[in-house]
Design a protein around this motif. Structure first.
Motif, PDB file in Angstrom:
ATOM      1  N   CYS A  39      -0.309  -6.299   0.690  1.00 21.58           N
ATOM      2  CA  CYS A  39      -0.788  -5.486   1.807  1.00 21.58           C
ATOM      3  C   CYS A  39      -1.677  -4.441   1.144  1.00 21.58           C
ATOM      4  N   LEU A  70       9.364  -5.164  14.884  1.00 24.29           N
ATOM      5  CA  LEU A  70       8.644  -6.297  14.279  1.00 24.29           C
ATOM      6  C   LEU A  70       9.609  -7.056  13.376  1.00 24.29           C
ATOM      7  N   ASN A 116       7.235  -0.952  14.743  1.00 19.52           N
ATOM      8  CA  ASN A 116       7.862  -1.371  13.468  1.00 19.52           C
ATOM      9  C   ASN A 116       9.361  -1.578  13.658  1.00 19.52           C
ATOM     10  N   ASP A 136       0.021  -8.175   6.648  1.00 23.74           N
ATOM     11  CA  ASP A 136      -0.106  -6.956   7.475  1.00 23.74           C
ATOM     12  C   ASP A 136      -1.549  -6.495   7.712  1.00 23.74           C
ATOM     13  N   ASP A 137      -2.221  -6.012   6.659  1.00 24.20           N
ATOM     14  CA  ASP A 137      -3.567  -5.426   6.839  1.00 24.20           C
ATOM     15  C   ASP A 137      -4.599  -6.413   6.321  1.00 24.20           C
ATOM     16  N   GLU A 188       7.188   3.788   2.624  1.00 17.31           N
ATOM     17  CA  GLU A 188       7.427   3.475   4.034  1.00 17.31           C
ATOM     18  C   GLU A 188       8.502   2.405   4.150  1.00 17.31           C
ATOM     19  N   TRP A 239       9.068   0.127   6.285  1.00 18.95           N
ATOM     20  CA  TRP A 239       8.593  -1.222   6.605  1.00 18.95           C
ATOM     21  C   TRP A 239       8.402  -2.057   5.330  1.00 18.95           C
ATOM     22  N   PHE A 240       7.760  -1.446   4.323  1.00 19.70           N
ATOM     23  CA  PHE A 240       7.451  -2.196   3.100  1.00 19.70           C
ATOM     24  C   PHE A 240       8.708  -2.413   2.254  1.00 19.70           C
ATOM     25  N   LYS A 298       0.815  -1.220   0.000  1.00 19.22           N
ATOM     26  CA  LYS A 298       0.000   0.000   0.000  1.00 19.22           C
ATOM     27  C   LYS A 298       0.848   1.269   0.000  1.00 19.22           C
ATOM     28  N   LEU A 354      -4.343  -1.889  13.213  1.00 12.69           N
ATOM     29  CA  LEU A 354      -3.881  -0.610  13.771  1.00 12.69           C
ATOM     30  C   LEU A 354      -4.711  -0.243  15.002  1.00 12.69           C
ATOM     31  N   ASN A 376       2.014   3.181  14.323  1.00 12.58           N
ATOM     32  CA  ASN A 376       3.321   2.722  13.837  1.00 12.58           C
ATOM     33  C   ASN A 376       4.369   3.825  14.038  1.00 12.58           C
ATOM     34  N   ILE A 403       0.668  -9.022  12.524  1.00 13.59           N
ATOM     35  CA  ILE A 403       1.292  -9.017  13.850  1.00 13.59           C
ATOM     36  C   ILE A 403       0.232  -9.324  14.910  1.00 13.59           C
ATOM     37  N   ARG A 431      -3.662  -2.181  18.067  1.00 11.90           N
ATOM     38  CA  ARG A 431      -2.392  -1.730  18.662  1.00 11.90           C
ATOM     39  C   ARG A 431      -2.617  -0.582  19.638  1.00 11.90           C
TER      40      ARG A 431
HETATM   41  C1  FCA Z   1       0.544  -2.010   8.890  1.00  6.93           C
HETATM   42  C2  FCA Z   1       1.279  -0.715   9.155  1.00  6.93           C
HETATM   43  C3  FCA Z   1       2.752  -0.859   8.861  1.00  6.93           C
HETATM   44  C4  FCA Z   1       3.314  -2.064   9.612  1.00  6.93           C
HETATM   45  C5  FCA Z   1       2.550  -3.320   9.262  1.00  6.93           C
HETATM   46  C6  FCA Z   1       3.019  -4.529  10.024  1.00  6.93           C
HETATM   47  O1  FCA Z   1       0.492  -2.253   7.507  1.00  6.93           O
HETATM   48  O2  FCA Z   1       0.729   0.339   8.362  1.00  6.93           O
HETATM   49  O3  FCA Z   1       3.449   0.312   9.251  1.00  6.93           O
HETATM   50  O4  FCA Z   1       3.217  -1.833  10.994  1.00  6.93           O
HETATM   51  O5  FCA Z   1       1.155  -3.125   9.540  1.00  6.93           O
END
Ligand code: FCA
Length: 333
Positions: free
Chosen positions: A93, A283, A260, A118-119, A43, A45-46, A39, A176, A233, A136, A179
């Protein structure tokens, strides 16, 4: 007679084509192709997920096609493109969690295995859509954030009656929401006054919005001089910390903890002077990238179906221990 012959031949050809399209073993022996759509490719993370997925591709010898897909239209056209290229497995994602039914239908039609990372998709009634999924353990990770903030506040000897907490939320996405709810739950369970936890909902999960909703919350509470900051995040938490700095608050009076453990927070730890970004829950982009890609490869190439659901853990890192932990986790040389 000729006409009948032509029609039978056409039907046979069609059956063979459909058979090939749906059969990994006939098509995939030479070259397995897997798509990985995310997505938000900006970022970190991706980027990390992609990096580890590429490692799996290099090791197993399949082709990985990595593309950003930032809205519904991009997702649909990317899946079309991937199909044209002969892709037989898709990791995604999604940019919108309501796209599940459309994406499931499309991948089924193309004979593409679907793995969500992820989502998680939701159905129109808001409950999760059942697909193969790795995410997660969001509420536990939220609890880790809340526990860590409370313990650090206690270690600094702060009087809790002077302290407020800001939580940057984005409740449209369950992983999200869980969390930030988890972080509040843990704070309250340790004795923090729940009426001093202020949720700041973001209309979009990005750094600018996190910054402005934090500013608004700070403006509403000029009487509070010490803050705990948490959010969905690292991006949200760093955006909030920039607002804290703009408001002239010292990092000594603010404890912020992200989620993250990616570049957005690591670069804060690497500054000579500490910022309010005190910690983050690291993570595993390795599991979310390398493991998902490997599982989808085995599913496509060998028919080995992955686990339906995998939920991953996280661990607190701070300026004190991040270098050691990143090396231990294979995230840094
Ligand atoms: C979601 C968040 C990312 C990351 C991921 C594991 O997609 O937007 O930042 O935390 O979950």
């Amino acid at each position: 007679m000729n006409k009948i012959f032509v029609s039978l031949a056409a039907i046979a050809a069609l059956l063979i084509t459909v058979g090939c399209n749906n059969s990994a073993s006939t098509e995939g022996t030479d070259e397995v192709k897997i798509g990985f759509l995310v997505k938000d490719a900006q970022e970190d993370w991706f980027q990390q997920e992609w990096k580890f997925a590429q490692k799996a591709a290099d090791e197993h010898g399949f082709t990985l096609i990595k593309q950003p897909a930032e809205d519904a239209e991009a997702v649909m056209s990317q899946i079309d493109n991937l199909n044209t290229q002969g892709v037989k497995g898709l990791i995604i994602c999604p940019p919108e969690v309501t796209l599940g039914p459309a994406i499931t239908k499309m991948t089924e039609q193309y004979g593409m295995k679907l793995f969500v990372v992820d989502d998680r998709f939701i159905k129109p009634d808001g409950t999760p859509l059942d697909t193969h999924y790795m995410g997660i353990s969001a509420r536990n990770i939220g609890h880790k954030v809340g526990d860590a903030l409370f313990d650090e506040m206690s270690a600094r000897g702060w009087d809790p009656s002077e302290v407020g907490a800001i939580g940057l939320t984005f409740d449209e996405i369950a992983t999200l929401k869980d969390r930030t709810e988890g972080a509040k739950e843990a704070l309250v369970a340790k004795g923090f006054d729940g009426s001093r936890v202020f949720f700041a909902p973001q209309s979009k999960a990005n750094i600018e919005v996190a910054n402005s909703v934090t500013q608004a919350t700070l403006n509403q509470h000029p009487e509070i001089t010490k803050w705990l900051i948490f959010g969905n995040n690292d991006v949200a938490v760093v955006g909030a910390v920039r607002a804290i700095e703009q408001a002239g608050l010292s990092h000594e009076n603010v404890i912020a903890c992200g989620i993250n453990g990616s570049a957005e927070s690591i670069s804060e730890f690497e500054r000579d002077e500490p910022t309010a970004v005190w910690g983050t829950i690291l993570l595993s982009p390795k599991q979310h990238g390398y493991d998902t890609a490997t599982m989808v490869y085995k599913w496509v190439a060998e028919g080995e179906e992955p686990a339906r659901e995998t939920l991953t853990e996280g661990q607190l890192i701070t300026r004190e221990n991040y270098e050691t932990v990143l090396v231990e986790q294979g995230l840094r040389e």
